[in-house]
Design an enzyme around this catalytic site. Structure first.
Site, short mmCIF file in Angstrom:
data_model
loop_
_atom_site.label_atom_id
_atom_site.label_comp_id
_atom_site.label_asym_id
_atom_site.label_seq_id
_atom_site.Cartn_x
_atom_site.Cartn_y
_atom_site.Cartn_z
N GLN A 1 64.75 70.87 39.24
CA GLN A 1 64.14 69.86 40.53
C GLN A 1 62.37 69.22 40.11
N SER B 1 55.33 69.20 43.74
CA SER B 1 55.35 69.63 44.86
C SER B 1 56.22 68.05 46.06
N ARG C 1 43.00 110.89 41.83
CA ARG C 1 41.86 111.10 41.15
C ARG C 1 40.88 111.49 41.84
N ARG D 1 40.17 99.33 51.69
CA ARG D 1 41.27 98.66 50.55
C ARG D 1 42.80 98.83 50.83
N GLY E 1 39.02 102.50 35.88
CA GLY E 1 39.43 101.74 34.70
C GLY E 1 41.11 101.66 34.05
N THR F 1 52.86 80.22 43.44
CA THR F 1 53.46 78.11 43.14
C THR F 1 55.30 78.02 43.39
N GLU G 1 58.89 77.56 43.86
CA GLU G 1 59.55 77.19 45.57
C GLU G 1 58.43 76.80 46.61
N ASP H 1 54.34 74.88 46.64
CA ASP H 1 52.61 75.18 46.29
C ASP H 1 52.12 76.00 47.76
C1 LIG Z 1 58.36 92.74 34.73
C2 LIG Z 1 58.25 93.37 36.11
C3 LIG Z 1 58.81 92.68 36.71
C4 LIG Z 1 58.18 92.96 38.29
C5 LIG Z 1 58.89 92.28 40.02
C6 LIG Z 1 58.29 91.87 40.33
C7 LIG Z 1 58.66 91.96 42.17
C8 LIG Z 1 58.79 90.25 41.52
C9 LIG Z 1 59.34 89.32 42.93
C10 LIG Z 1 60.42 88.35 42.44
C11 LIG Z 1 60.39 87.41 43.88
C12 LIG Z 1 61.46 86.60 44.38
C13 LIG Z 1 62.25 86.54 42.87
C14 LIG Z 1 63.25 85.24 43.67
C15 LIG Z 1 63.36 84.18 42.15
C16 LIG Z 1 62.39 83.00 41.98
C17 LIG Z 1 62.46 82.36 40.74
C18 LIG Z 1 61.96 81.15 41.57
C19 LIG Z 1 62.20 79.92 41.18
C20 LIG Z 1 61.47 78.85 41.33
C21 LIG Z 1 62.30 77.69 41.47
C22 LIG Z 1 61.77 76.01 42.13
O1 LIG Z 1 60.62 76.74 41.80
S1 LIG Z 1 61.98 75.42 42.69
C23 LIG Z 1 61.23 74.00 43.09
C24 LIG Z 1 61.17 73.54 43.95
N1 LIG Z 1 60.11 73.06 44.60
C25 LIG Z 1 59.37 72.45 45.50
O2 LIG Z 1 59.46 73.80 46.21
C26 LIG Z 1 58.64 71.61 46.44
C27 LIG Z 1 58.00 71.33 47.90
N2 LIG Z 1 57.99 70.36 48.46
C28 LIG Z 1 58.93 70.05 49.39
O3 LIG Z 1 59.47 70.97 49.89
C29 LIG Z 1 58.43 68.91 50.30
O4 LIG Z 1 58.75 67.77 49.04
C30 LIG Z 1 57.45 69.03 51.18
C31 LIG Z 1 58.12 69.07 52.11
C32 LIG Z 1 56.77 69.80 50.54
C33 LIG Z 1 57.74 67.10 51.29
O5 LIG Z 1 58.96 66.53 51.44
P1 LIG Z 1 58.88 64.87 51.87
O6 LIG Z 1 57.55 64.45 50.66
O7 LIG Z 1 60.26 64.76 51.74
O8 LIG Z 1 58.47 65.44 53.25
P2 LIG Z 1 58.45 64.78 54.64
O9 LIG Z 1 56.48 65.78 54.46
O10 LIG Z 1 58.31 63.45 54.82
O11 LIG Z 1 59.56 65.31 55.49
C34 LIG Z 1 60.26 64.91 55.33
C35 LIG Z 1 60.88 65.68 57.20
O12 LIG Z 1 61.42 66.94 56.71
C36 LIG Z 1 61.57 68.14 56.65
N3 LIG Z 1 61.44 68.92 56.16
C37 LIG Z 1 60.89 69.06 54.63
N4 LIG Z 1 60.69 69.75 53.86
C38 LIG Z 1 62.37 70.32 54.66
C39 LIG Z 1 63.19 71.25 54.29
N5 LIG Z 1 63.27 72.13 53.46
N6 LIG Z 1 64.19 71.95 55.48
C40 LIG Z 1 64.70 71.17 56.00
N7 LIG Z 1 63.04 70.01 56.53
C41 LIG Z 1 62.36 69.75 55.65
C42 LIG Z 1 59.74 68.03 57.16
O13 LIG Z 1 59.07 68.71 58.00
C43 LIG Z 1 59.29 66.52 57.76
O14 LIG Z 1 60.19 66.73 59.47
P3 LIG Z 1 59.40 65.56 60.57
O15 LIG Z 1 58.69 66.15 60.47
O16 LIG Z 1 60.83 65.86 61.61
O17 LIG Z 1 60.13 64.35 59.73
C1 LIG Z 2 57.08 80.30 37.06
C2 LIG Z 2 57.43 79.26 37.87
C3 LIG Z 2 59.17 78.67 37.65
C4 LIG Z 2 59.28 77.67 38.02
N1 LIG Z 2 60.22 77.83 38.71
C5 LIG Z 2 61.24 76.37 38.48
C6 LIG Z 2 62.89 76.55 38.39
O1 LIG Z 2 63.22 76.78 38.35
N2 LIG Z 2 63.03 74.98 39.41
C7 LIG Z 2 62.25 74.06 39.60
O2 LIG Z 2 62.71 72.63 39.62
N3 LIG Z 2 60.81 73.86 39.95
C8 LIG Z 2 60.17 75.16 38.84
N4 LIG Z 2 59.35 75.87 38.79
C9 LIG Z 2 58.42 74.51 39.33
C10 LIG Z 2 57.71 74.73 40.97
O3 LIG Z 2 58.78 74.55 42.27
C11 LIG Z 2 56.46 74.04 41.22
O4 LIG Z 2 55.29 74.06 39.96
C12 LIG Z 2 55.60 73.84 42.72
O5 LIG Z 2 56.82 73.31 43.38
C13 LIG Z 2 54.59 73.66 42.45
O6 LIG Z 2 54.31 71.64 42.44
P1 LIG Z 2 53.00 71.22 41.08
O7 LIG Z 2 53.41 72.08 39.60
O8 LIG Z 2 53.99 69.79 41.27
O9 LIG Z 2 51.85 71.02 41.94
P2 LIG Z 2 51.12 70.69 42.53
O10 LIG Z 2 51.62 69.75 43.74
O11 LIG Z 2 50.57 69.05 41.35
O12 LIG Z 2 49.66 71.37 42.75
C14 LIG Z 2 48.51 70.53 42.30
C15 LIG Z 2 47.81 71.47 43.31
O13 LIG Z 2 47.43 69.94 43.93
C16 LIG Z 2 47.62 70.88 45.42
N5 LIG Z 2 48.65 69.43 46.46
C17 LIG Z 2 49.16 68.99 45.67
N6 LIG Z 2 50.11 67.88 46.83
C18 LIG Z 2 49.23 68.53 48.02
C19 LIG Z 2 48.76 67.74 49.23
N7 LIG Z 2 49.59 66.93 49.93
N8 LIG Z 2 47.79 68.10 49.92
C20 LIG Z 2 46.92 68.73 49.78
N9 LIG Z 2 46.76 69.74 48.29
C21 LIG Z 2 47.68 69.14 47.76
C22 LIG Z 2 48.01 71.69 45.51
O14 LIG Z 2 47.61 72.88 46.08
C23 LIG Z 2 47.87 72.27 44.38
O15 LIG Z 2 45.71 72.98 44.29
C24 LIG Z 2 58.68 76.75 38.81
C25 LIG Z 2 57.00 77.01 38.28
C26 LIG Z 2 56.47 78.38 38.07
C27 LIG Z 2 55.24 78.62 37.88
#
Ligand SMILES: CCCCCCCCCC/C=C\CCCCCCCCCC(=O)SCCNC(=O)CCNC(=O)[C@H](O)C(C)(C)COP(=O)(O)OP(=O)(O)OC[C@H]1O[C@@H](n2cnc3c(N)ncnc32)[C@H](O)[C@@H]1OP(=O)(O)O
Ligand SMILES: Cc1cc2nc3c(=O)[nH]c(=O)nc-3n(C[C@H](O)[C@H](O)[C@H](O)COP(=O)(O)OP(=O)(O)OC[C@H]3O[C@@H](n4cnc5c(N)ncnc54)[C@H](O)[C@@H]3O)c2cc1C
Length: 663
Positions: free
Chosen positions: A137, A144, A310, A333, A401, A422, A424, A426
């Site tokens: 994505q 974001s 400790r 803490r 340490g 960050t 899934e 920010d």
């Molecule tokens: C080595 C040692 C090991 C130790 C291990 C330690 C333990 C570790 C634990 C690990 C834990 C978990 C592991 C899990 C694995 C994860 C692996 C990483 C995966 C990462 C993958 C990614 O990052 S994928 C990419 C993700 N990207 C994002 O999340 C992007 C964020 N942005 C958005 O979601 C949207 O753009 C936004 C919501 C911010 C804005 O969207 P848009 O511009 O469309 O917005 P609007 O504000 O106009 O919204 C329109 C209306 O839609 C509603 N809305 C928005 N989003 C949603 C939704 N998801 N569902 C339903 N409705 C939604 C919004 O509210 C608006 O509604 P109305 O106001 O009513 O119009």
């Molecule tokens: C380890 C890791 C794994 C990932 N895995 C995947 C994956 O598998 N698939 C995938 O598609 N993506 C993946 N991502 C991407 C991840 O989903 C994005 O990095 C995340 O959604 C944040 O978006 P950005 O990097 O554009 O941050 P930005 O939006 O550029 O954020 C930068 C700064 O701007 C601020 N900001 C941005 N918008 C606003 C706003 N509207 N108002 C106020 N402040 C704002 C934020 O708070 C932040 O401080 C991964 C990222 C990481 C770090």
């Protein structure tokens, strides 16, 4: 050799049934049995060793991860593990890998956004790992702002295909896990263009690599984005970059549950809301909340056991020094983090229930609870990951340490965990989504009855003027007093934001100007959800001697700690007075004394194996010093007594003849 338990005296102090608590922590007797069996299976298999991870080069580390993932899959197939057992096995293998994205996002995206036919075609291949998928994505220029993605998917009616293209550098996919070196397929998000019109972002199944020799298919440029924060840590994952040069895919590879494109090139929108395109993110945020308690409890288990081992200062007449866990500062803490681990466990359980409920409703075309599910998953993901990342770092400091050594397990745990703030979404961007939901709720009061987690807003008139009735410290143990204080604070902060917003002619401008206050209101609302669900949990019957009492203590610590930390909010909104705040603090101190004798047993209840903990400081038997001493000698730097480079860089220095009088 007999194994000495250096923490036995601590375990003997505990006042509750630890085995019963293990079941509460796991969620059910079945979940406990499953976790216990699979974690021991992984711990006893040398194929899953992980103690050398921080010392490997990136290439060796990555190859070792590939080996482990293949070995895990072989184990799953050979032992005929169920889906549930396989997921637990991957969890206890404890190494971020491409499989997380395959099972955690690629498969759920097809399930959630694919039609029945698409699911029938692609899921069997994915389930057998005959294809390996990632979730593409995010782009170089936009993460974001999903609406701002630039990749295009243009329908070609001549050939009944979509042409996937990256028109700019900033449209390169950037970050997807598993993409860099492994995935054969991606769910790629792109702007859907039909007949010259842009219909917004949608998901497409795109093959990236040959299933014969793994080479990128024509038009695909793909690779890894480079080293990330920390040794070992998330560098086991191949986060990738991807560019499409007019790549053609059949029309039926657009995920078509939400909207469709017909053979004739007509765009059709189903009766499901468009937001379901974001559905995979809602699912994953829910799993991230459940995982926050795992990561935090790991760090807390290490810091608690080590704090009991400790000793510093306080020796009397040559007797032992004080265990650092007995210092009130250490308790103030550590114990709120212990309480948070339990609180996050229960909120994770509840959120899973909420997600299952909303999914069932969606299947029955009831979309009414989707906004609440989005707000809860977004807000709780933000709150729990921020607190967990901060908590892991605090646990490192609590270990002094030795916490800074990789063998403590804490540096790697932090480095692996911190991107959860960050990815899934920010955490600030997600809280702003919660704030939008709250402002909408306040603006519709009197028109639409708030239900579920915003149900407290129905009593907004009372909450705006109620006075805290606490007179003695013990009164703060009354769940109603706690709940009312948290509800009043959340309601007053939201209403104040809504009133300030109404002073702006342009609501979007107002929202941007007031966004810092709005984020604070969102935090107050999400904290209230966690507190109220913890209190609700304690209203159920909980078997086991003393178990419920311990959980009550933890619930009160969690709640009063938040009240203490955010007392500025509670005081400025007039929900409590300085006297109430001071009584809350007195009560908190007394609760720390109550939890102290049970601290080791409360972390034993997590039932973590030494393999999973991966920490000398946190080992079950507390035999820390001999293990630290032995581990030091195993460091590759100690392979030779005189280091490589001595003759080149040290000896010439020592032998230099400097004829300067001043030196
Ligand atoms: C080595 C040692 C090991 C130790 C291990 C330690 C333990 C570790 C634990 C690990 C834990 C978990 C592991 C899990 C694995 C994860 C692996 C990483 C995966 C990462 C993958 C990614 O990052 S994928 C990419 C993700 N990207 C994002 O999340 C992007 C964020 N942005 C958005 O979601 C949207 O753009 C936004 C919501 C911010 C804005 O969207 P848009 O511009 O469309 O917005 P609007 O504000 O106009 O919204 C329109 C209306 O839609 C509603 N809305 C928005 N989003 C949603 C939704 N998801 N569902 C339903 N409705 C939604 C919004 O509210 C608006 O509604 P109305 O106001 O009513 O119009
Ligand atoms: C380890 C890791 C794994 C990932 N895995 C995947 C994956 O598998 N698939 C995938 O598609 N993506 C993946 N991502 C991407 C991840 O989903 C994005 O990095 C995340 O959604 C944040 O978006 P950005 O990097 O554009 O941050 P930005 O939006 O550029 O954020 C930068 C700064 O701007 C601020 N900001 C941005 N918008 C606003 C706003 N509207 N108002 C106020 N402040 C704002 C934020 O708070 C932040 O401080 C991964 C990222 C990481 C770090």
């Amino acid at each position: 050799m007999e194994r000495v338990d250096h923490l036995a005296h601590e375990r003997n102090k505990s006042e509750f049934d630890v085995d019963a608590m293990k079941i509460v922590w796991a969620g059910s007797p079945h979940a406990f049995e499953l976790s216990d069996r699979i974690s021991k299976l992984v711990a006893s298999d040398p194929g899953f060793r992980k103690d050398n991870r921080t010392m490997l080069s990136r290439k060796d580390l990555f190859k070792n991860t590939l080996r482990k993932a293949a070995y895990a899959w072989k184990t799953i197939v050979d032992l005929h593990l169920s889906e549930e057992e396989a997921a637990k096995l991957r969890f206890y293998v404890d190494e971020p890998a491409y499989t997380d994205l395959h099972w955690g996002m690629f498969v759920p995206a097809i399930k959630g956004q694919g039609t029945d036919e698409q699911q029938q075609k692609w899921l069997p291949l994915a389930y057998k790992m005959q294809i390996i998928g990632c979730y593409a994505q995010t782009e170089l220029g936009h993460g974001s702002n999903v609406q701002g993605l630039e990749t295009t998917a243009t329908f070609d009616p001549q050939t009944d295909e979509f042409i996937i293209h990256s028109p700019t550098l900033t449209s390169s996919k950037w970050w997807p896990g598993g993409l860099g070196k492994v995935a054969t397929h991606a769910i790629a998000y792109a702007r859907l263009i039909v007949g010259g019109r842009d219909y917004g972002v949608n998901g497409f199944i795109v093959q990236l690599r040959s299933l014969e020799d793994h080479s990128p298919l024509p038009g695909i440029t793909v690779g890894d984005i480079g080293m990330k924060f920390g040794n070992g840590a998330y560098n086991t994952m191949d986060n990738g970059v991807l560019q499409f040069d007019h790549v053609r895919i059949p029309r039926d590879q657009m995920l078509m549950r939400v909207s469709q494109v017909t053979r004739e090139g007509k765009y059709k929108q189903s009766d499901v809301p468009r937001q379901l395109v974001y559905g995979t993110m809602v699912y994953v945020r829910q799993t991230i909340v459940a995982d926050a308690s795992c990561a935090l409890s790991r760090a807390v288990c290490i810091a608690t056991r080590y704090s009991a081992v400790r000793r510093q200062f306080g020796s009397q007449n040559g007797g032992p020094e004080t265990q650092v866990i007995d210092y009130k500062t250490q308790q103030s803490r550590l114990f709120p983090l212990l309480a948070s681990a339990y609180a996050f466990r229960f909120i994770g359980e509840w959120l899973k229930w909420l997600y299952t409920d909303v999914t069932q409703r969606l299947q029955a075309n009831d979309f009414s609870t989707l906004p609440e599910a989005h707000a809860c998953t977004a807000g709780l993901k933000s709150l729990t990951t921020t607190a967990t990342a901060d908590g892991i770092e605090e646990c490192r400091k609590l270990c002094g340490g030795h916490g800074y050594l990789c063998s403590s397990g804490l540096p790697e745990l932090f480095a692996v965990y911190v991107p959860a703030c960050t990815y899934e979404g920010d955490n600030t961007v997600l809280l702003l989504q919660v704030a939008r939901f709250l402002m909408k709720t306040v603006s519709q009061l009197g028109v639409k009855k708030p239900v579920g987690t915003i149900g407290y807003m129905t009593r907004v008139d009372h909450l705006m003027q109620c006075r805290c009735g606490v007179q003695r410290a013990e009164d703060w143990l009354n769940p109603s007093a706690l709940l009312e204080a948290f509800e009043a604070r959340a309601a007053r902060m939201s209403v104040a934001c809504a009133q300030n917003l109404s002073n702006f002619d342009n609501p979007e401008e107002g929202f941007a100007e007031l966004s810092a206050d709005l984020v604070e209101a969102a935090v107050a609302h999400c904290q209230l959800i966690i507190v109220s669900k913890f209190i609700e949990k304690l209203q159920q019957e909980i078997p086991g001697k003393g178990v419920k009492q311990q959980l009550e203590v933890l619930c009160n610590i969690y709640t009063l700690f938040l009240l203490h930390k955010h007392q500025g909010d509670f005081l400025s909104t007039g929900c409590i007075t300085p006297k109430h705040a001071s009584l809350a603090n007195d009560q908190l101190r007394s609760l720390y004394s109550q939890v102290r004798p049970n601290a080791i047993a409360l972390v034993d209840a997590f039932n973590y194996t030494d393999h999973f903990l991966g920490s000398i400081l946190g080992c079950y038997d507390g035999n820390v010093y001999p293990k630290l001493y032995e581990a030091a000698w195993e460091d590759p730097l100690n392979d030779s007594v005189v280091p490589d480079g001595y003759h080149q860089y040290i000896r010439p220095l020592l032998k230099q003849q400097i004829r300067t009088a001043r030196l």
